[in-house]
Write a protein that holds these residues in place. Structure first.
Motif, PDB file in Angstrom:
ATOM      1  N   VAL A  77       0.914  -1.296   0.168  1.00  0.00           N
ATOM      2  CA  VAL A  77      -0.093   0.147   0.022  1.00  0.00           C
ATOM      3  C   VAL A  77       0.800   1.302   0.070  1.00  0.00           C
ATOM      4  CG1 VAL A  77      -1.584   1.169   1.515  1.00  0.00           C
ATOM      5  CG2 VAL A  77      -1.972  -1.279   0.851  1.00  0.00           C
ATOM      6  N   ALA A  78       1.830   1.243   0.762  1.00  0.00           N
ATOM      7  CA  ALA A  78       2.704   2.236   1.046  1.00  0.00           C
ATOM      8  C   ALA A  78       3.580   2.566  -0.736  1.00  0.00           C
ATOM      9  CB  ALA A  78       3.936   2.097   1.921  1.00  0.00           C
ATOM     10  N   LEU A  79       3.842   1.354  -1.145  1.00  0.00           N
ATOM     11  CA  LEU A  79       4.514   1.710  -2.617  1.00  0.00           C
ATOM     12  C   LEU A  79       3.546   2.153  -3.487  1.00  0.00           C
ATOM     13  CD1 LEU A  79       7.016   0.989  -3.956  1.00  0.00           C
ATOM     14  CD2 LEU A  79       6.153  -1.376  -4.561  1.00  0.00           C
ATOM     15  N   SER A  80       2.297   1.747  -3.351  1.00  0.00           N
ATOM     16  CA  SER A  80       1.264   2.244  -4.298  1.00  0.00           C
ATOM     17  C   SER A  80       0.831   3.625  -4.060  1.00  0.00           C
ATOM     18  CB  SER A  80      -0.012   1.545  -4.151  1.00  0.00           C
ATOM     19  OG  SER A  80       0.225   0.263  -4.585  1.00  0.00           O
ATOM     20  N   ILE A  81       0.796   4.314  -2.988  1.00  0.00           N
ATOM     21  CA  ILE A  81       0.587   5.726  -2.566  1.00  0.00           C
ATOM     22  C   ILE A  81       1.837   6.543  -2.997  1.00  0.00           C
ATOM     23  CG2 ILE A  81       0.212   7.428  -0.685  1.00  0.00           C
ATOM     24  CD1 ILE A  81      -1.221   5.021   0.954  1.00  0.00           C
ATOM     25  N   GLU A  82       3.009   6.023  -2.597  1.00  0.00           N
ATOM     26  CA  GLU A  82       3.938   7.033  -2.928  1.00  0.00           C
ATOM     27  C   GLU A  82       4.179   6.931  -4.398  1.00  0.00           C
ATOM     28  OE1 GLU A  82       4.904   9.290  -0.836  1.00  0.00           O
ATOM     29  OE2 GLU A  82       3.688   8.455   0.570  1.00  0.00           O
ATOM     30  N   GLY A  83       4.044   5.740  -5.215  1.00  0.00           N
ATOM     31  CA  GLY A  83       4.030   5.493  -6.559  1.00  0.00           C
ATOM     32  C   GLY A  83       3.165   6.637  -7.122  1.00  0.00           C
ATOM     33  N   LEU A  84       1.927   6.736  -6.661  1.00  0.00           N
ATOM     34  CA  LEU A  84       0.981   7.543  -7.286  1.00  0.00           C
ATOM     35  C   LEU A  84       1.404   9.139  -7.144  1.00  0.00           C
ATOM     36  CD1 LEU A  84      -1.555   7.949  -8.684  1.00  0.00           C
ATOM     37  CD2 LEU A  84      -2.984   7.774  -6.531  1.00  0.00           C
ATOM     38  N   ARG A  85       1.869   9.350  -6.006  1.00  0.00           N
ATOM     39  CA  ARG A  85       2.485  10.901  -5.634  1.00  0.00           C
ATOM     40  C   ARG A  85       3.618  11.000  -6.621  1.00  0.00           C
ATOM     41  NH1 ARG A  85       1.979  10.349   0.790  1.00  0.00           N
ATOM     42  NH2 ARG A  85      -0.193  11.057   0.858  1.00  0.00           N
ATOM     43  N   THR A  86       4.526  10.322  -6.562  1.00  0.00           N
ATOM     44  CA  THR A  86       5.720  10.465  -7.543  1.00  0.00           C
ATOM     45  C   THR A  86       5.299  10.568  -8.937  1.00  0.00           C
ATOM     46  OG1 THR A  86       6.984   9.069  -5.777  1.00  0.00           O
ATOM     47  CG2 THR A  86       7.878   9.542  -7.894  1.00  0.00           C
ATOM     48  N   THR A  87       4.643   9.675  -9.493  1.00  0.00           N
ATOM     49  CA  THR A  87       4.252   9.811 -10.798  1.00  0.00           C
ATOM     50  C   THR A  87       3.449  10.798 -11.097  1.00  0.00           C
ATOM     51  OG1 THR A  87       2.102   8.262 -10.858  1.00  0.00           O
ATOM     52  CG2 THR A  87       4.452   7.279 -11.428  1.00  0.00           C
ATOM     53  N   THR A  88       2.446  11.168 -10.152  1.00  0.00           N
ATOM     54  CA  THR A  88       1.677  12.607 -10.261  1.00  0.00           C
ATOM     55  C   THR A  88       2.678  13.727 -10.336  1.00  0.00           C
ATOM     56  OG1 THR A  88      -0.204  11.383  -9.458  1.00  0.00           O
ATOM     57  CG2 THR A  88      -0.381  13.981  -9.424  1.00  0.00           C
ATOM     58  N   ARG A  89       3.399  13.868  -9.355  1.00  0.00           N
ATOM     59  CA  ARG A  89       4.487  14.825  -9.460  1.00  0.00           C
ATOM     60  C   ARG A  89       5.128  15.266 -10.578  1.00  0.00           C
ATOM     61  NH1 ARG A  89       7.316  12.873  -5.359  1.00  0.00           N
ATOM     62  NH2 ARG A  89       6.037  13.673  -3.962  1.00  0.00           N
ATOM     63  N   LEU A  90       5.486  13.916 -11.203  1.00  0.00           N
ATOM     64  CA  LEU A  90       6.468  14.099 -12.229  1.00  0.00           C
ATOM     65  C   LEU A  90       5.455  14.476 -13.684  1.00  0.00           C
ATOM     66  CD1 LEU A  90       8.661  11.081 -11.810  1.00  0.00           C
ATOM     67  CD2 LEU A  90       9.381  13.270 -11.713  1.00  0.00           C
ATOM     68  N   MET A  91       4.183  13.950 -13.483  1.00  0.00           N
ATOM     69  CA  MET A  91       3.364  14.366 -14.717  1.00  0.00           C
ATOM     70  C   MET A  91       2.931  15.810 -14.599  1.00  0.00           C
ATOM     71  SD  MET A  91       3.282  11.719 -16.713  1.00  0.00           S
ATOM     72  CE  MET A  91       4.610  10.933 -16.331  1.00  0.00           C
ATOM     73  N   HIS A  92       2.887  16.488 -13.331  1.00  0.00           N
ATOM     74  CA  HIS A  92       2.764  17.806 -13.411  1.00  0.00           C
ATOM     75  C   HIS A  92       3.992  18.626 -13.949  1.00  0.00           C
ATOM     76  CE1 HIS A  92      -1.013  18.103 -11.484  1.00  0.00           C
ATOM     77  NE2 HIS A  92      -0.682  17.075 -10.422  1.00  0.00           N
ATOM     78  N   VAL A  93       5.223  18.272 -13.612  1.00  0.00           N
ATOM     79  CA  VAL A  93       6.507  18.870 -13.921  1.00  0.00           C
ATOM     80  C   VAL A  93       6.620  18.644 -15.542  1.00  0.00           C
ATOM     81  CG1 VAL A  93       8.759  18.507 -14.002  1.00  0.00           C
ATOM     82  CG2 VAL A  93       7.571  18.456 -11.918  1.00  0.00           C
ATOM     83  N   LEU A 105       1.439  25.266 -12.447  1.00  0.00           N
ATOM     84  CA  LEU A 105       2.218  24.118 -11.595  1.00  0.00           C
ATOM     85  C   LEU A 105       1.315  23.842 -10.403  1.00  0.00           C
ATOM     86  CD1 LEU A 105       4.369  21.935 -11.953  1.00  0.00           C
ATOM     87  CD2 LEU A 105       6.049  23.525 -10.398  1.00  0.00           C
ATOM     88  N   PRO A 106       0.618  22.990 -10.257  1.00  0.00           N
ATOM     89  CA  PRO A 106      -0.120  22.636  -9.026  1.00  0.00           C
ATOM     90  C   PRO A 106       0.659  22.524  -7.890  1.00  0.00           C
ATOM     91  CG  PRO A 106      -0.979  21.225 -10.841  1.00  0.00           C
ATOM     92  CD  PRO A 106       0.340  21.889 -11.350  1.00  0.00           C
ATOM     93  N   ASP A 107       0.129  22.589  -6.714  1.00  0.00           N
ATOM     94  CA  ASP A 107       0.998  22.334  -5.601  1.00  0.00           C
ATOM     95  C   ASP A 107       1.198  20.993  -5.628  1.00  0.00           C
ATOM     96  OD1 ASP A 107       0.469  24.846  -4.650  1.00  0.00           O
ATOM     97  OD2 ASP A 107      -1.533  24.469  -3.532  1.00  0.00           O
ATOM     98  N   GLU A 108       2.435  20.723  -4.726  1.00  0.00           N
ATOM     99  CA  GLU A 108       3.047  19.459  -4.616  1.00  0.00           C
ATOM    100  C   GLU A 108       2.275  18.556  -3.524  1.00  0.00           C
ATOM    101  OE1 GLU A 108       7.281  17.254  -3.822  1.00  0.00           O
ATOM    102  OE2 GLU A 108       7.070  19.453  -3.598  1.00  0.00           O
ATOM    103  N   SER A 109       2.096  17.530  -3.837  1.00  0.00           N
ATOM    104  CA  SER A 109       1.782  16.357  -2.597  1.00  0.00           C
ATOM    105  C   SER A 109       2.894  15.647  -2.162  1.00  0.00           C
ATOM    106  CB  SER A 109       0.698  15.375  -3.361  1.00  0.00           C
ATOM    107  OG  SER A 109       0.316  14.443  -2.416  1.00  0.00           O
ATOM    108  N   GLU A 110       3.104  16.090  -0.803  1.00  0.00           N
ATOM    109  CA  GLU A 110       4.440  15.457  -0.178  1.00  0.00           C
ATOM    110  C   GLU A 110       4.253  14.116   0.289  1.00  0.00           C
ATOM    111  OE1 GLU A 110       5.399  18.102   2.871  1.00  0.00           O
ATOM    112  OE2 GLU A 110       5.255  19.736   1.938  1.00  0.00           O
TER     113      GLU A 110
END
Length: 151
Positions: free
Chosen positions: A46-62, A88-93
C-alpha cells in the motif's frame, strides 16, 4: 547567449531529466515486475502504491508544465493560453511513515522527483519565466544592437 536561449536550454534540460525520471519511476513502482512484490506485507505494498501515485503525479505535473513552456517558447501557445493552462499545481508531499517502509533506492527516487519539482517550481514562481516580456525586450535589444552595428 541571449536570455531566451538560456531559458530554452534550462527547459529542455529539465524536460529530458523529467522524462528519464518518469521512466525510472514507472519501473520502480510497477508491481507486476517487482521481484519482492509477492513477499512484501500488505502495508508495504500500500505504501509503495501511494508513494508511486504521488511520485508519478508529481512528475506528470512537471512534464505538463515543461511541455507548456516549450510550446510557448516555440510560439505554439500565446501568453494568455500559457497563463490559463501553464500553472504548476501544489505538490503532494511524501508520507514519512510510507517512506520508512520502502527500500532506500525507492526513497532516493522519490526524493529526486521532489528536488526536480522544487527546481521547476522556482522557475514557475519567476515572473520572467511565464512572460512574453522577456522575448519582446530581447528582440528590441537585438534590433538596437543591429542598428548601432550597421551605422
Amino acid at each position: 547567449m541571449s536570455r531566451r536561449n538560456i531559458k530554452e536550454e534550462i527547459i529542455e534540460d529539465l524536460y529530458s531529466e523529467a522524462l528519464v525520471l518518469a521512466d525510472d519511476a514507472r519501473a520502480a513502482f510497477d508491481l507486476r515486475f517487482r521481484e519482492d512484490a509477492g513477499s512484501s506485507d500488505d502495508l508495504t505494498r500500500v505504501a509503495l502504491s501511494i508513494e508511486g501515485l504521488r511520485t508519478t503525479t508529481r512528475l506528470m505535473h512537471v512534464l505538463a508544465w515543461l511541455l507548456n513552456q516549450r510550446a510557448f517558447l516555440a510560439g505554439e501557445l500565446s501568453e494568455q493560453q500559457l497563463e490559463r493552462c501553464g500553472t504548476l499545481p501544489d505538490e503532494s508531499e511524501a508520507d514519512a511513515d510510507n517512506l520508512a517502509r520502502l527500500e532506500p533506492e525507492t526513497c532516493a527516487l522519490i526524493e529526486e522527483s521532489v528536488r526536480l519539482y522544487a527546481r521547476v517550481a522556482r522557475l514557475h514562481r519567476d515572473p520572467h519565466t511565464n512572460s512574453a516580456t522577456d522575448t519582446s525586450v530581447a528582440s528590441l535589444q537585438g534590433r538596437i544592437a543591429q542598428a548601432f552595428a550597421a551605422g
